[in-house]
Design a protein around this motif. Structure first.
Motif, PDB file in Angstrom:
ATOM      1  N   THR A  14       0.849  -1.176   0.000  1.00 55.85           N
ATOM      2  CA  THR A  14       0.000   0.000   0.000  1.00 55.85           C
ATOM      3  C   THR A  14       0.888   1.229   0.000  1.00 55.85           C
ATOM      4  O   THR A  14       1.681   1.426   0.914  1.00 55.85           O
ATOM      5  CB  THR A  14      -0.890   0.007   1.258  1.00 55.85           C
ATOM      6  OG1 THR A  14      -1.576  -1.237   1.345  1.00 55.85           O
ATOM      7  CG2 THR A  14      -1.891   1.145   1.211  1.00 55.85           C
ATOM      8  N   THR A  15       0.780   2.032  -1.043  1.00 55.60           N
ATOM      9  CA  THR A  15       1.623   3.236  -1.145  1.00 55.60           C
ATOM     10  C   THR A  15       0.774   4.448  -1.478  1.00 55.60           C
ATOM     11  O   THR A  15      -0.267   4.327  -2.126  1.00 55.60           O
ATOM     12  CB  THR A  15       2.697   3.098  -2.243  1.00 55.60           C
ATOM     13  OG1 THR A  15       2.065   2.857  -3.503  1.00 55.60           O
ATOM     14  CG2 THR A  15       3.682   1.976  -1.923  1.00 55.60           C
ATOM     15  N   ILE A  16       1.241   5.611  -1.046  1.00 52.71           N
ATOM     16  CA  ILE A  16       0.633   6.870  -1.476  1.00 52.71           C
ATOM     17  C   ILE A  16       1.138   7.157  -2.893  1.00 52.71           C
ATOM     18  O   ILE A  16       2.336   7.069  -3.159  1.00 52.71           O
ATOM     19  CB  ILE A  16       1.017   8.012  -0.515  1.00 52.71           C
ATOM     20  CG1 ILE A  16       0.350   7.782   0.844  1.00 52.71           C
ATOM     21  CG2 ILE A  16       0.651   9.375  -1.099  1.00 52.71           C
ATOM     22  CD1 ILE A  16       0.627   8.860   1.868  1.00 52.71           C
ATOM     23  N   GLN A  17       0.198   7.447  -3.787  1.00 52.08           N
ATOM     24  CA  GLN A  17       0.566   7.782  -5.172  1.00 52.08           C
ATOM     25  C   GLN A  17      -0.267   8.955  -5.659  1.00 52.08           C
ATOM     26  O   GLN A  17      -1.392   9.157  -5.201  1.00 52.08           O
ATOM     27  CB  GLN A  17       0.359   6.589  -6.107  1.00 52.08           C
ATOM     28  CG  GLN A  17       1.245   5.379  -5.811  1.00 52.08           C
ATOM     29  CD  GLN A  17       2.741   5.634  -5.999  1.00 52.08           C
ATOM     30  OE1 GLN A  17       3.146   6.596  -6.660  1.00 52.08           O
ATOM     31  NE2 GLN A  17       3.562   4.773  -5.395  1.00 52.08           N
ATOM     32  N   ASP A  18       0.309   9.694  -6.591  1.00 47.99           N
ATOM     33  CA  ASP A  18      -0.445  10.758  -7.266  1.00 47.99           C
ATOM     34  C   ASP A  18      -0.066  10.730  -8.743  1.00 47.99           C
ATOM     35  O   ASP A  18       0.270   9.662  -9.266  1.00 47.99           O
ATOM     36  CB  ASP A  18      -0.219  12.119  -6.582  1.00 47.99           C
ATOM     37  CG  ASP A  18       1.238  12.565  -6.571  1.00 47.99           C
ATOM     38  OD1 ASP A  18       2.047  11.984  -7.340  1.00 47.99           O
ATOM     39  OD2 ASP A  18       1.574  13.484  -5.817  1.00 47.99           O
ATOM     40  N   ALA A  19      -0.092  11.873  -9.416  1.00 51.98           N
ATOM     41  CA  ALA A  19       0.208  11.873 -10.854  1.00 51.98           C
ATOM     42  C   ALA A  19       1.707  11.747 -11.120  1.00 51.98           C
ATOM     43  O   ALA A  19       2.129  11.665 -12.265  1.00 51.98           O
ATOM     44  CB  ALA A  19      -0.347  13.145 -11.497  1.00 51.98           C
ATOM     45  N   GLY A  20       2.527  11.737 -10.079  1.00 49.61           N
ATOM     46  CA  GLY A  20       3.958  11.508 -10.261  1.00 49.61           C
ATOM     47  C   GLY A  20       4.773  12.780 -10.186  1.00 49.61           C
ATOM     48  O   GLY A  20       4.240  13.867  -9.989  1.00 49.61           O
ATOM     49  N   ARG A  21       6.068  12.590 -10.363  1.00 47.90           N
ATOM     50  CA  ARG A  21       7.062  13.605 -10.026  1.00 47.90           C
ATOM     51  C   ARG A  21       7.950  13.848 -11.245  1.00 47.90           C
ATOM     52  O   ARG A  21       9.040  13.283 -11.350  1.00 47.90           O
ATOM     53  CB  ARG A  21       7.869  13.039  -8.852  1.00 47.90           C
ATOM     54  CG  ARG A  21       8.959  13.901  -8.278  1.00 47.90           C
ATOM     55  CD  ARG A  21       9.593  13.214  -7.072  1.00 47.90           C
ATOM     56  NE  ARG A  21       8.736  13.213  -5.918  1.00 47.90           N
ATOM     57  CZ  ARG A  21       8.270  12.126  -5.295  1.00 47.90           C
ATOM     58  NH1 ARG A  21       8.591  10.929  -5.703  1.00 47.90           N
ATOM     59  NH2 ARG A  21       7.486  12.240  -4.257  1.00 47.90           N
ATOM     60  N   PRO A  22       7.497  14.674 -12.197  1.00 53.23           N
ATOM     61  CA  PRO A  22       8.342  14.927 -13.367  1.00 53.23           C
ATOM     62  C   PRO A  22       9.507  15.844 -13.011  1.00 53.23           C
ATOM     63  O   PRO A  22       9.496  16.479 -11.962  1.00 53.23           O
ATOM     64  CB  PRO A  22       7.392  15.613 -14.351  1.00 53.23           C
ATOM     65  CG  PRO A  22       6.330  16.212 -13.513  1.00 53.23           C
ATOM     66  CD  PRO A  22       6.223  15.377 -12.273  1.00 53.23           C
ATOM     67  N   GLY A  23      10.509  15.877 -13.877  1.00 48.30           N
ATOM     68  CA  GLY A  23      11.585  16.857 -13.740  1.00 48.30           C
ATOM     69  C   GLY A  23      12.886  16.316 -13.200  1.00 48.30           C
ATOM     70  O   GLY A  23      13.884  17.023 -13.209  1.00 48.30           O
ATOM     71  N   LEU A  24      12.908  15.059 -12.710  1.00 51.35           N
ATOM     72  CA  LEU A  24      14.128  14.520 -12.110  1.00 51.35           C
ATOM     73  C   LEU A  24      14.680  13.315 -12.865  1.00 51.35           C
ATOM     74  O   LEU A  24      15.561  12.617 -12.364  1.00 51.35           O
ATOM     75  CB  LEU A  24      13.869  14.109 -10.644  1.00 51.35           C
ATOM     76  CG  LEU A  24      13.418  15.219  -9.682  1.00 51.35           C
ATOM     77  CD1 LEU A  24      13.210  14.635  -8.284  1.00 51.35           C
ATOM     78  CD2 LEU A  24      14.437  16.337  -9.626  1.00 51.35           C
ATOM     79  N   LEU A  25      14.163  13.065 -14.065  1.00 51.66           N
ATOM     80  CA  LEU A  25      14.623  11.874 -14.802  1.00 51.66           C
ATOM     81  C   LEU A  25      16.123  11.912 -15.053  1.00 51.66           C
ATOM     82  O   LEU A  25      16.795  10.884 -15.002  1.00 51.66           O
ATOM     83  CB  LEU A  25      13.878  11.745 -16.143  1.00 51.66           C
ATOM     84  CG  LEU A  25      12.377  11.463 -16.098  1.00 51.66           C
ATOM     85  CD1 LEU A  25      11.842  11.295 -17.522  1.00 51.66           C
ATOM     86  CD2 LEU A  25      12.071  10.233 -15.278  1.00 51.66           C
ATOM     87  N   ALA A  26      16.674  13.099 -15.306  1.00 49.10           N
ATOM     88  CA  ALA A  26      18.111  13.193 -15.602  1.00 49.10           C
ATOM     89  C   ALA A  26      18.970  12.864 -14.384  1.00 49.10           C
ATOM     90  O   ALA A  26      20.170  12.649 -14.515  1.00 49.10           O
ATOM     91  CB  ALA A  26      18.450  14.593 -16.118  1.00 49.10           C
ATOM     92  N   LEU A  27      18.351  12.841 -13.187  1.00 54.66           N
ATOM     93  CA  LEU A  27      19.077  12.479 -11.968  1.00 54.66           C
ATOM     94  C   LEU A  27      18.823  11.025 -11.587  1.00 54.66           C
ATOM     95  O   LEU A  27      19.165  10.586 -10.491  1.00 54.66           O
ATOM     96  CB  LEU A  27      18.669  13.402 -10.816  1.00 54.66           C
ATOM     97  CG  LEU A  27      18.892  14.897 -11.074  1.00 54.66           C
ATOM     98  CD1 LEU A  27      18.493  15.714  -9.854  1.00 54.66           C
ATOM     99  CD2 LEU A  27      20.350  15.175 -11.433  1.00 54.66           C
ATOM    100  N   GLY A  28      18.166  10.275 -12.478  1.00 53.52           N
ATOM    101  CA  GLY A  28      17.923   8.863 -12.211  1.00 53.52           C
ATOM    102  C   GLY A  28      16.674   8.607 -11.383  1.00 53.52           C
ATOM    103  O   GLY A  28      16.511   7.510 -10.859  1.00 53.52           O
ATOM    104  N   VAL A  29      15.804   9.608 -11.266  1.00 56.63           N
ATOM    105  CA  VAL A  29      14.593   9.450 -10.449  1.00 56.63           C
ATOM    106  C   VAL A  29      13.378   9.295 -11.357  1.00 56.63           C
ATOM    107  O   VAL A  29      13.019  10.245 -12.072  1.00 56.63           O
ATOM    108  CB  VAL A  29      14.383  10.667  -9.522  1.00 56.63           C
ATOM    109  CG1 VAL A  29      13.142  10.471  -8.661  1.00 56.63           C
ATOM    110  CG2 VAL A  29      15.612  10.910  -8.664  1.00 56.63           C
TER     111      VAL A  29
END
Lengths: 326, 222
Positions: A14-29
């Protein structure tokens, strides 16, 4: 005392989720976020929440929660099996796809479900957990986001924001989504489709795949006729996206999901279109899958159709009167 | 320029791991970022390509490709230089002896060689804050472990093939572990959470056990 949901049993994951976290893909996230975007959005619609409010993503067996708040409003979507709420020693069953008023001491049990891999429990007002880089989504492998960067476990107290409009009527959907256990996922040819012979690519789009038990928020391993590479399974690592289907040396494909690594070193034979990512997220271990090749124009039309579909479900929300003992 | 599904475009600049190719990738990243095109949500440099991730509700793939095509990236001047980062390392990893043996060097010579080499951050991936640093001196290049470890501790300094890296969090891993750093590579509580960014220049610096302990406790206090 500030309002919380007390976790009597954490459930499978069971996790808290939303529409997600854009902007950090270049940092491996990776972005993370709800695997089934349609059910996630409808949960917020029925809870009266602003779009993108964080919800609980549940797998079966789902958590058992006790309300430690004067009142709250909850919604279950994704699963059609509904939930059972125990109040003062009496248990009442409630349908999915509607909002339900609960109060101090109520115990919420989600009925075990097998109609989807993931269901959503929204609470009106959302959860009072930190916003990191614009999102409350849990990123399990990174150990941050959501509730302490992890799945819920027995004894947790999940802080709630207050319901700003507690007197608004509960809502139900007249038009409820129905899901297939064996979806056909539309896909574009991948950037390394040329690493496979034409007949291998054709076979990919023709055959049935079985979803293995090796499945999580990062992706799922599929089993089918082996997809042989022309010359080796290694590429110089490049970017990935959720929906990408990569083929490692085993010749059995992996369909990437929302928590996938941001880069990868295996050829991508195809990429599931964004309109069909929710359907991919709902698939259960042992389920069957097909892929159908589409063009970019068809992908864009499908995304527009998915938007219309969401709005037509959302527009079918109506006030519902029945309540306790009714 | 090739689509990666309906949410990303990939701009290719070559087909090998090479500093000159990486410089063109970084320059393209800077040029695309500077153009401020609507709908772009992430720019991800990798060894030989730049991935432009976009919001398909805001812009179509073909439309974005046309706009990027007008930027004349081939002529893009080198962008801003990466920052110089020093990473202190206690060279006491469990694979240091085996790496030394394979290289025909002493463990101390491996440490000196590793620390004497300047590295370039080609890209991040695998884990938050995991940077692929190249290029290793030829004598230290080894294939990955046949049996990957199920748990590599955070801060482990590792090498495989022509790359070296630091594991930011505990994870499985198949690289050879030669040491550990007290630095925190990724901290989600910071506005700029990753110590390393694509394009940075990195030097490792050998430290002793006492220095490692001192820097570790500094990290806990901050």
């Amino acid at each position: 005392m500030s309002p919380v949901l007390e976790v009597l049993d954490g459930g499978l994951q069971t996790t808290i989720q939303d529409a997600g976290r854009p902007g950090l893909l270049a940092l491996g996230v990776p972005r993370a976020g709800a695997l089934d975007d349609l059910s996630f959005r409808l949960a917020n619609r029925l809870a009266g929440n602003p779009r993108g409010t964080a919800v609980l993503e549940l797998r079966s067996p789902a958590p058992v929660l006790r309300v430690q708040a004067a009142s709250a409003r909850i919604v279950l979507t994704g699963s059609g099996q509904g939930l059972a709420i125990e109040r003062d020693g009496t248990v009442q069953n409630w349908a999915s796809w509607r909002s339900i008023g609960v109060r101090q001491g109520d115990v919420i049990r989600i009925v075990p479900f097998a109609d989807t891999a993931v269901a959503y429990l929204a609470v009106t007002g959302g959860f009072d957990v930190p916003v990191l880089f614009g999102s409350q989504a849990t990123f399990l492998r990174g150990g941050f986001g959501g509730f302490e960067g992890r799945s819920l476990t027995t004894g947790d107290a999940l802080p709630l924001n207050r319901d700003a409009k507690p007197d608004d009527p509960d809502l139900t959907l007249l038009h409820v989504p129905t899901f297939t256990a064996s979806p056909v996922l539309r896909a574009l040819p991948g950037p390394q489709a040329a690493h496979f012979a034409d007949d291998v690519v054709a076979a990919f789009f023709r055959q049935e795949f079985t979803v293995s038990r090796d499945i999580d928020r990062m992706g799922m391993r599929l089993e089918g006729t082996p997809l042989r590479h022309k010359a080796g399974a290694d590429i110089i690592s490049d970017a990935t996206v959720p929906g990408a289907i990569q083929v490692p040396g085993s010749s059995q494909p992996i369909l990437l999901l929302k928590d996938c690594q941001t880069t990868g070193g295996y050829p991508k034979i195809a990429v599931v279109i964004s309109a069909d990512l929710s359907a991919a997220g709902r698939v259960l271990p042992g389920g069957k899958l097909h892929f159908r090749k589409v063009t970019m124009t068809e992908a864009e039309e499908a995304l527009a159709d998915a938007g219309h579909m969401y709005r037509s479900y959302a527009a079918s929300a109506v006030a519902v009167r029945e309540s306790w003992g009714a | 320029m090739e689509p990666l599904g309906d949410t990303a475009l990939v701009l290719d600049f070559g087909d090998r791991v090479d500093r000159a190719i990486s410089a063109r990738v970084m320059a393209a990243r800077d040029a695309v970022a500077a153009a401020g095109l609507e709908g772009i949500v992430d720019l991800v440099p990798t060894f030989c390509s730049l991935a432009v991730h976009f919001a398909p509700e805001q812009i179509g793939s073909a439309d974005l490709a046309a706009r990027i095509g007008m930027l004349e990236l081939a002529e893009a001047a080198a962008g801003r230089p990466g920052q110089a980062v020093r990473i202190p390392v206690l060279y006491d990893g469990p694979d240091l002896g085996a790496v030394a043996q394979a290289a025909g060097l002493s463990p101390d010579e491996v440490a000196k060689l590793h620390a004497a080499t300047p590295y370039h951050v080609y890209m991040l991936g695998f884990l938050p804050g995991f940077a692929y640093l190249g290029d290793l001196p030829e004598s230290l290049r080894l294939p990955r472990l046949k049996e990957p470890r199920t748990r590599v501790p955070p801060g482990s300094v590792a090498l495989a093939e022509q790359m070296t890296a630091v594991y930011p969090v505990q994870s499985p891993g198949g690289w050879h572990l030669i040491g550990r750093t007290p630095l925190i590579l990724f901290d989600h509580r910071k506005d700029s959470p990753s110590l390393l960014q694509p394009g940075d220049e990195v030097r490792f610096e050998a430290i002793g056990e006492a220095e490692f302990e001192r820097l570790s406790s500094d990290g806990e206090l901050s």
